[in-house]
Design a protein around this motif. Structure first.
Motif, PDB file in Angstrom:
ATOM      1  N   THR B  69       7.057   1.667  -1.875  1.00 36.87           N
ATOM      2  CA  THR B  69       5.803   1.530  -1.135  1.00 36.87           C
ATOM      3  C   THR B  69       4.637   1.862  -2.051  1.00 36.87           C
ATOM      4  OG1 THR B  69       4.687   2.059   0.928  1.00 36.87           O
ATOM      5  CG2 THR B  69       5.688   3.886  -0.225  1.00 36.87           C
ATOM      6  N   ALA B  70       3.441   1.622  -1.544  1.00 36.66           N
ATOM      7  CA  ALA B  70       2.236   1.851  -2.339  1.00 36.66           C
ATOM      8  C   ALA B  70       1.288   2.777  -1.591  1.00 36.66           C
ATOM      9  CB  ALA B  70       1.536   0.531  -2.630  1.00 36.66           C
ATOM     10  N   VAL B  71       0.481   3.492  -2.360  1.00 33.41           N
ATOM     11  CA  VAL B  71      -0.577   4.336  -1.792  1.00 33.41           C
ATOM     12  C   VAL B  71      -1.869   3.928  -2.482  1.00 33.41           C
ATOM     13  CG1 VAL B  71      -1.318   6.685  -1.331  1.00 33.41           C
ATOM     14  CG2 VAL B  71       1.094   6.210  -1.645  1.00 33.41           C
ATOM     15  N   ASP B  72      -2.925   3.823  -1.703  1.00 28.03           N
ATOM     16  CA  ASP B  72      -4.223   3.468  -2.282  1.00 28.03           C
ATOM     17  C   ASP B  72      -5.007   4.747  -2.538  1.00 28.03           C
ATOM     18  OD1 ASP B  72      -6.609   2.479  -3.034  1.00 28.03           O
ATOM     19  OD2 ASP B  72      -6.985   1.279  -1.245  1.00 28.03           O
ATOM     20  N   TRP B  73      -5.228   5.065  -3.816  1.00 27.88           N
ATOM     21  CA  TRP B  73      -6.097   6.203  -4.152  1.00 27.88           C
ATOM     22  C   TRP B  73      -7.448   5.626  -4.537  1.00 27.88           C
ATOM     23  CZ3 TRP B  73      -4.467  10.776  -2.667  1.00 27.88           C
ATOM     24  CH2 TRP B  73      -3.093  10.993  -2.524  1.00 27.88           C
ATOM     25  N   LEU B  74      -8.196   5.265  -3.521  1.00 30.95           N
ATOM     26  CA  LEU B  74      -9.477   4.569  -3.709  1.00 30.95           C
ATOM     27  C   LEU B  74     -10.431   5.379  -4.568  1.00 30.95           C
ATOM     28  CD1 LEU B  74     -11.291   2.179  -2.799  1.00 30.95           C
ATOM     29  CD2 LEU B  74     -11.899   3.525  -0.805  1.00 30.95           C
ATOM     30  N   GLU B  75     -10.484   6.709  -4.311  1.00 35.44           N
ATOM     31  CA  GLU B  75     -11.421   7.558  -5.046  1.00 35.44           C
ATOM     32  C   GLU B  75     -11.101   7.554  -6.539  1.00 35.44           C
ATOM     33  OE1 GLU B  75      -9.275   8.224  -2.787  1.00 35.44           O
ATOM     34  OE2 GLU B  75      -9.868   9.791  -1.379  1.00 35.44           O
ATOM     35  N   MET B 127      -0.121  -6.462   1.894  1.00 34.29           N
ATOM     36  CA  MET B 127      -0.845  -5.366   2.534  1.00 34.29           C
ATOM     37  C   MET B 127      -1.799  -4.646   1.579  1.00 34.29           C
ATOM     38  SD  MET B 127      -0.209  -5.076   5.698  1.00 34.29           S
ATOM     39  CE  MET B 127       0.890  -5.774   6.903  1.00 34.29           C
ATOM     40  N   PHE B 128      -1.494  -4.654   0.282  1.00 35.48           N
ATOM     41  CA  PHE B 128      -2.338  -3.950  -0.682  1.00 35.48           C
ATOM     42  C   PHE B 128      -2.977  -4.887  -1.696  1.00 35.48           C
ATOM     43  CE2 PHE B 128       0.312  -0.565   0.881  1.00 35.48           C
ATOM     44  CZ  PHE B 128      -0.530   0.523   0.913  1.00 35.48           C
ATOM     45  N   GLY B 129      -2.479  -6.112  -1.782  1.00 35.31           N
ATOM     46  CA  GLY B 129      -3.009  -7.020  -2.797  1.00 35.31           C
ATOM     47  C   GLY B 129      -2.566  -6.670  -4.206  1.00 35.31           C
ATOM     48  N   MET B 153      -4.089  -2.796   4.215  1.00 39.43           N
ATOM     49  CA  MET B 153      -3.704  -1.413   3.950  1.00 39.43           C
ATOM     50  C   MET B 153      -4.548  -0.768   2.866  1.00 39.43           C
ATOM     51  SD  MET B 153      -1.507  -0.313   6.087  1.00 39.43           S
ATOM     52  CE  MET B 153      -0.924   1.200   5.359  1.00 39.43           C
ATOM     53  N   ARG B 154      -5.454  -1.517   2.274  1.00 39.10           N
ATOM     54  CA  ARG B 154      -6.382  -0.882   1.333  1.00 39.10           C
ATOM     55  C   ARG B 154      -7.297   0.065   2.091  1.00 39.10           C
ATOM     56  NH1 ARG B 154      -8.275  -4.720  -3.616  1.00 39.10           N
ATOM     57  NH2 ARG B 154      -6.210  -5.343  -4.251  1.00 39.10           N
ATOM     58  N   ARG B 155      -7.637   1.169   1.439  1.00 37.25           N
ATOM     59  CA  ARG B 155      -8.431   2.189   2.127  1.00 37.25           C
ATOM     60  C   ARG B 155      -9.813   1.686   2.506  1.00 37.25           C
ATOM     61  NH1 ARG B 155      -6.045   6.913   3.970  1.00 37.25           N
ATOM     62  NH2 ARG B 155      -7.918   8.112   3.582  1.00 37.25           N
TER      63      ARG B 155
END
Lengths: 394, 193, 591
Positions: B69-75, B127-129, B153-155
């Motif tokens: 899975t993926a996590v978006d750490w936008l910051e 979902m995240f691109g 799913m992007r933040r």
């Protein structure tokens, strides 16, 4: 806001939105959509099939009819507010996801040490009751897909008696919303154990008759033995778990291999069968019904009658959890369910991801089993793999 | 499985410690966190992830991809991919976490190591691109047929705005926040600000 | 395929004649379980309208709506449930701080009109309102934290009476943030606070660790927050929604924590008030909390403000009325320093005389009077004029001005208010055995309950239902305090009143009798005509809704005006006078 257009993404032209566009149409080939509205499909999903006669040449699984974006919703809610959401990730079996949410965040917040003894027992109880009621439902569903009506009537009735117990304990028949951070939401009601015992007796009494209708039935044997065999070499490669794996003769069970809750204190065996066909998977489920009844009886015996059922919680409206990530797993009726939980120190979840057995069962495995399958076996295959669309789409 | 340099992993008293030691010896000193008896988290640089995964898949009992899975750490301007690789017979999992550049959003596929990665990578792509070159179903809609917006799913995808747009609140609903209402009703005001 | 397996399924035929389990639901109502989560019910008498149910609802199914007949002290709102969104998770019930909300066991409701599935439980009557069954709040499962973070105290208790150091140590950062996290931000406290301080806002800022933001919120309507943080009567905590079924938030200690984080307040505080008062001047007579409030917020707006204080130190009752082990002088001076830094001129040791008042009326555009209550009420018992019988207020003033106060070996303090407790605890620290004699029961004591507990912990002996009969001189300079027991009589709707049980006389030999049964206004410093014009029947001053007396341009506030006689009410009066003076001088936005 920039608009993301996946049509510009690499690879899009290889397979466009309608997967058969551009290919030559074989005059003998019939294209058929099985689902999303078909009584034989397992929930709101569909399989797009290409048939020759009644033999499936190939097929593609389509999901998305039930997508509600639970994982995204949970990122925008306080921890306690996620908890009415997770039970909807698998409608029939809400307790596993509730437990996974609770235990993953308890682990990251350090609350796991505070869960009282009785809370642990009650969690184990509802988890096992839940496995039992789903297995009963799937047993009935399995023969239902072959046009037999009596056995599903019986198993659904038996399941409903269990739902009565759930209603009494948790206040809801289907969405129990019972396991929560720190323990469970309510104590046992007076006389609950006796009533549940009566239901267990009732199920046990009916099991031999169910065997005559299902496993001992010549028709069922003919329809299922040697049908939809999952090759043993897929087991590790595809991460197969649960009854599908145990029907290959592999005795793996999350409850025993990764002990959680009160399972280490309980006596139970991991039920297996050989053949890896629909019949073997049904045999495993049948054995697990008896095993679950055995486990529930032990829990009712061993559970403390007194004591708190939930830890003291901080203010749930302002609760923050330190940054971290974890993976927790539990054995559902379908196999290993897991939550990947990532927190970032705020009062919301950073990312949560449900790992469910249906994810590979309904897509990767099913699509590879389709070529050469008779269309009449498709429903039975899907039920035997226990495909559950809300778990795939989340 | 027998490893000529280290002996049999199955005999090791602590499989988690031992596999991390072998990864450290072979690939580099990645930060490891021993979270519980059956879970070790390793933060692996992007350049090392495929070698580590191939090695695990082919030469160790860690043969199973339990999830991806993926996590978006936008910051941070990064995506994180999380591979959970399990040794089913040893009952230990490795959580291998890789940070990617969010602007580039591309990672190597593990489809040729694990068949079911095609669905995981298809979903992450949708979902995240995040693009996985060579993975068979990139760009093919999985859950979101006909979706033309940002990968949801992007933040930075605004769920609330999307809901307001597509599922407007029924007319006649009006909420008074008690804090604001009480303050107004009882003449709360500031004398400094 | 064996014949046995062919025949096996036919065994089901044996059950063909059995009665089915299914129930015809259209004809038979199947009641929900005792704990069923059905339609909402709400006990509107118990409901305080805090809106916590609405906050926790993850579906946004609950709106808070104003209702016509709210209860006293609640927000005036009640939850409205939209069943188009509700998922019956019952988190609203489990979080409800008052325990008023519940779910009935009724789950069948059929209607053609979708808009009826939206109602205010308890207000819009439903047939299941009286349902005894259904989901209710359970004590073993709490979504809010009912337990206050304990306040660390100077230890051990027996050492406390040997020192004048502050008894309450104050929260550490971790403790304060943990305590602040208990707040549900309902805002009921804002209504209860006489000054309507922005309590939820500064608590949220403390929770998030933004103490400068918190102090700015606090100073928005209280220029003496460190004083309030230590000794406020904290009516906010009485209405705290968490306090309904638990310990209320320690609002007072949190305010104290925030203000104590900064030794130089002007470094964190800022204001952007327009300088409307330039060229105008205001005289404040009496440097108590009300007067200082008026002075501070007017000075912020550019007024030239002068405070006239008769004692050597401003602060009024917060200076001389509060012992230093509760409110050290440094705390007060820190707040006063900010006032003088921001332009308030303070003249201490300056008692205004009648002629001077006339002159002030000439020289200043407006006058604020906040001289408080200084004349002690008499004991109304024989022997009250004997030497050794002294008013508590004089003792407190003398003590705080550094004069020696002789209390001897054994003291009896008559009264049950905060002044009585203060006098008792000071006497303990001066080395005396102390007995408090109070007419009513312990639970009737107007003093702060924590103060009473602390006093008892420090060895003060409490005698309740004790009516003083007379004081007699004993040989050797001692006094005989003669009292009779009282019984409590309930008449009408009021609180029970003590009635002397005739014929019993008890004796207590003491060195001093300290009388702390209240003070009265003393307006003799005013010109007679002005005093006549503005005073009322009990000798205090009556003001209109702008805080102005019957004399134009003369405003008043504090204990002289209000009936509650506490510091925060005085501050509220001071705030009212700020608006009143601005409007009186035609500088406000109001017509």
């Amino acid at each position: 806001m920039s608009v993301f257009d996946y049509t510009t993404q690499p690879g899009f032209d290889l397979i466009s939105e309608t997967p058969n566009a551009g290919t030559t149409v074989d005059p003998k080939e019939v294209q058929l959509w099985f689902g999303p509205q078909h009584p034989g499909i397992t929930g709101n999903m569909s399989v797009q099939l290409w048939l020759e006669g009644d033999t499936i040449k190939r097929g593609i699984t389509h999901v998305g009819y039930l997508h509600r974006g639970f994982e995204k919703l949970m990122e925008r809610r306080k921890f306690i507010q996620s908890f009415p959401i997770v039970c909807r990730m698998c409608v029939a079996e809400p307790d596993t996801t509730e437990y996974l949410l609770a235990s993953s965040l308890e682990e990251l917040s350090g609350l796991d040490q505070a869960v009282p003894e009785k809370g642990q027992w009650l969690r184990t109880l509802v988890m096992e009751m839940s496995r039992l009621q789903v297995t009963l439902m799937v047993m009935g569903g399995q023969v239902g897909t072959m046009g037999m009506g009596t056995a599903p009537n019986w198993t659904y009735t038996l399941r409903d008696f269990l739902l009565d117990s759930f209603e009494e304990l948790t206040g809801g028949r289907v969405y129990h919303m019972y396991i929560t951070y720190g323990g469970v939401r309510r104590d046992l009601t007076p006389g609950f154990a006796q009533r549940l015992e009566a239901t267990l007796d009732r199920i046990e009494e009916r099991l031999p008759y169910l065997d005559d209708l299902i496993l001992n039935s010549a028709v069922f044997q003919q329809r299922t033995q040697g049908v939809s065999v999952v090759p043993a070499e897929w087991a590790d490669e595809l991460g197969i778990t649960g009854p599908v794996l145990r029907a290959m003769g592999v005795a793996r069970d999350t409850r025993r291999d990764y002990p959680y809750l009160k399972y280490p204190e309980l006596d139970f065996k991991v039920c297996t069968a050989t053949g890896s066909d629909i019949y073997a998977r049904t045999q495993v489920r049948r054995a697990e019904i008896a095993e679950s009844i055995h486990i529930i009886r032990q829990i009712l015996q061993m559970m403390p009658q007194e004591g708190p059922y939930c830890a003291k919680l901080p203010n749930m409206l302002t609760w923050t959890i330190p940054a971290g990530s974890t993976y927790v797993r539990a054995e559902s009726s379908r196999g290993e369910m897991g939550f990947v939980m990532v927190t970032d120190g705020s009062d919301t979840i950073r990312r949560v991801h449900l790992r469910g057995p249906s994810y590979t069962n309904a897509v990767t495995i099913l699509e590879r089993m389709l070529p050469g399958m008779n269309i009449a076996d498709l429903s039975a295959t899907m039920v035997s793999l226990q495909t559950c669309p809300p778990e795939i789409e989340r | 499985m027998f490893d000529i340099n280290h002996g049999n992993l199955d005999d090791s008293p602590d499989v988690g410690q031992e596999i991390v030691r072998r990864i450290h010896d072979r690939f580099g000193d990645f930060p490891a966190r021993f979270q519980k008896a059956d879970l070790v988290r390793l933060d692996v640089p992007q350049k090392d992830i495929i070698p580590v995964l191939s090695w695990l898949r082919t030469e160790t009992p860690f043969v199973q991809l339990t999830h991806l899975t993926a996590v978006d750490w936008l910051e941070d301007g990064q995506f994180e991919l999380m591979y959970l690789v399990t040794a089913p017979d040893l009952m230990v999992s490795l959580h291998l976490c890789v940070r990617l550049d969010r602007a580039k959003a591309e990672a190597e596929s593990v489809f040729n190591l694990w068949l079911q990665a095609e669905t995981y990578e298809q979903e992450i792509n949708e979902m995240f691109g995040i693009h996985f070159p060579g993975s068979p179903r990139q760009g093919v809609p999985f859950i979101l047929e006909g979706w033309r917006d940002m990968p949801p799913m992007r933040r930075d995808f605004d769920t609330v705005a999307y809901c307001d747009r597509t599922h407007p609140v029924r007319p006649g609903r009006e909420h008074q926040d008690s804090r604001v209402y009480v303050g107004r009703k009882f003449g709360e005001k500031g004398y400094l600000k | 395929m064996s014949l046995k397996n062919v025949i096996a399924p036919f065994s089901a035929w044996a059950r063909a004649v059995q009665k089915p389990f299914t129930v015809p639901t259209a004809e038979t109502f199947r009641p929900g379980a005792d704990r069923y989560r059905g339609w909402h019910i709400n006990d509107t008498e118990q409901c305080i309208g805090c809106g916590t149910c609405s906050d926790i609802c993850q579906n946004s199914a609950i709106d808070m709506k104003p209702v016509d007949e709210p209860n006293k002290g609640d927000s005036g709102l009640r939850p409205l449930v939209d069943y188009g969104r509700c998922c019956w998770c019952a988190l609203c019930v489990d979080v409800c701080p008052s325990g008023s909300l519940g779910l009935s066991s009724n789950y069948i409701w059929i209607d053609r009109d979708p808009d009826v599935f939206r109602y205010i439980p308890g207000v819009d009557r439903k047939e299941w309102d009286s349902d005894e069954k259904g989901w209710r709040k359970d004590d073993g499962f709490n979504l809010v934290d009912p337990d206050r973070v304990p306040m660390p105290m100077m230890m051990p208790v027996e050492d406390r009476v040997k020192t004048w150091a502050e008894v309450v140590l104050g929260y550490t950062e971790a403790e304060a943030r943990a305590e602040a996290a208990r707040c549900v931000e309902c805002g009921l406290c804002v209504a209860a606070c006489p000054a309507h301080m922005h309590i939820p806002d500064y608590i949220a800022a403390i929770r998030d660790g933004h103490y400068d933001v918190a102090v700015n919120h606090i100073y928005d309507n209280n220029p003496l927050p460190e004083m309030c943080g230590k000794v406020c009567t904290r009516r906010c905590e009485d209405v705290c929604s968490i306090g309904v079924n638990g310990d209320p938030l320690a609002i007072r200690w949190l305010k104290r924590f925030a203000t104590e984080q900064f030794s130089d307040l002007s470094a964190v505080l800022s204001h952007e008030q327009p300088q409307i008062g330039t060229g105008k001047s205001v005289a404040v007579i009496g440097g108590g909390p009300g007067g200082l409030t008026t002075a501070f917020y007017l000075a912020v707006r550019g007024f030239k403000v002068t405070v006239f204080e008769a004692l050597p130190q401003v602060g009024g009752a917060t200076f001389f009325g509060i012992p230093k082990y509760r409110f050290p002088l440094g705390s007060l001076e820190k707040q006063i320093k900010l006032m003088t830094d921001w332009g308030v001129e303070i003249k201490t040791n300056h008692k205004v005389e009648p002629d001077e008042f006339k002159q002030l009326q000439q020289d200043y555009d407006a006058i604020y009077i906040g001289t408080g209550l200084l004349k002690p009420s008499s004991l109304r018992a024989e022997g009250e004029d004997l030497p050794g019988v002294m008013p508590a207020i004089e003792m407190l003033i003398d003590h705080h001005l550094g004069k020696t106060v002789e209390v001897g070996q054994h003291v009896v303090v008559v009264g049950g208010g905060n002044v009585a407790i203060d006098a008792a605890r000071i006497s303990r620290r001066l080395g005396a055995e102390v007995t408090i004699a109070y007419r009513r029961r312990l639970e009737d004591m107007p003093a702060d309950y924590e103060e009473i507990e602390d006093a008892e912990a420090e060895g003060v002996h409490l005698m309740t239902q004790n009516i003083p009969l007379r004081v007699e001189q004993l040989p050797g300079g001692r006094l005989d305090f003669i009292w009779g027991p009282a019984e409590m009589i309930s008449e009408g709707g009021g609180r029970p009143r003590p009635k002397l049980i005739e014929g019993i006389e008890n004796h207590l030999a003491v060195d001093k009798v300290i009388v702390a049964i209240g003070q009265k206004p003393d307006l003799r410093w005013l010109p007679a005509d002005v005093a006549e014009q503005i005073s009322n029947s009990w000798g205090g001053i009556t003001c209109d809704e702008n805080g102005m007396t019957a004399a134009p341009g003369v405003f008043a506030g504090g204990d002289l005006v209000n009936s509650t006689a506490d510091a925060i009410s005085a501050i509220a009066d001071g705030l009212k006078a700020v608006d009143g003076i601005i409007n009186y001088l035609g500088l406000g936005t109001k017509p």
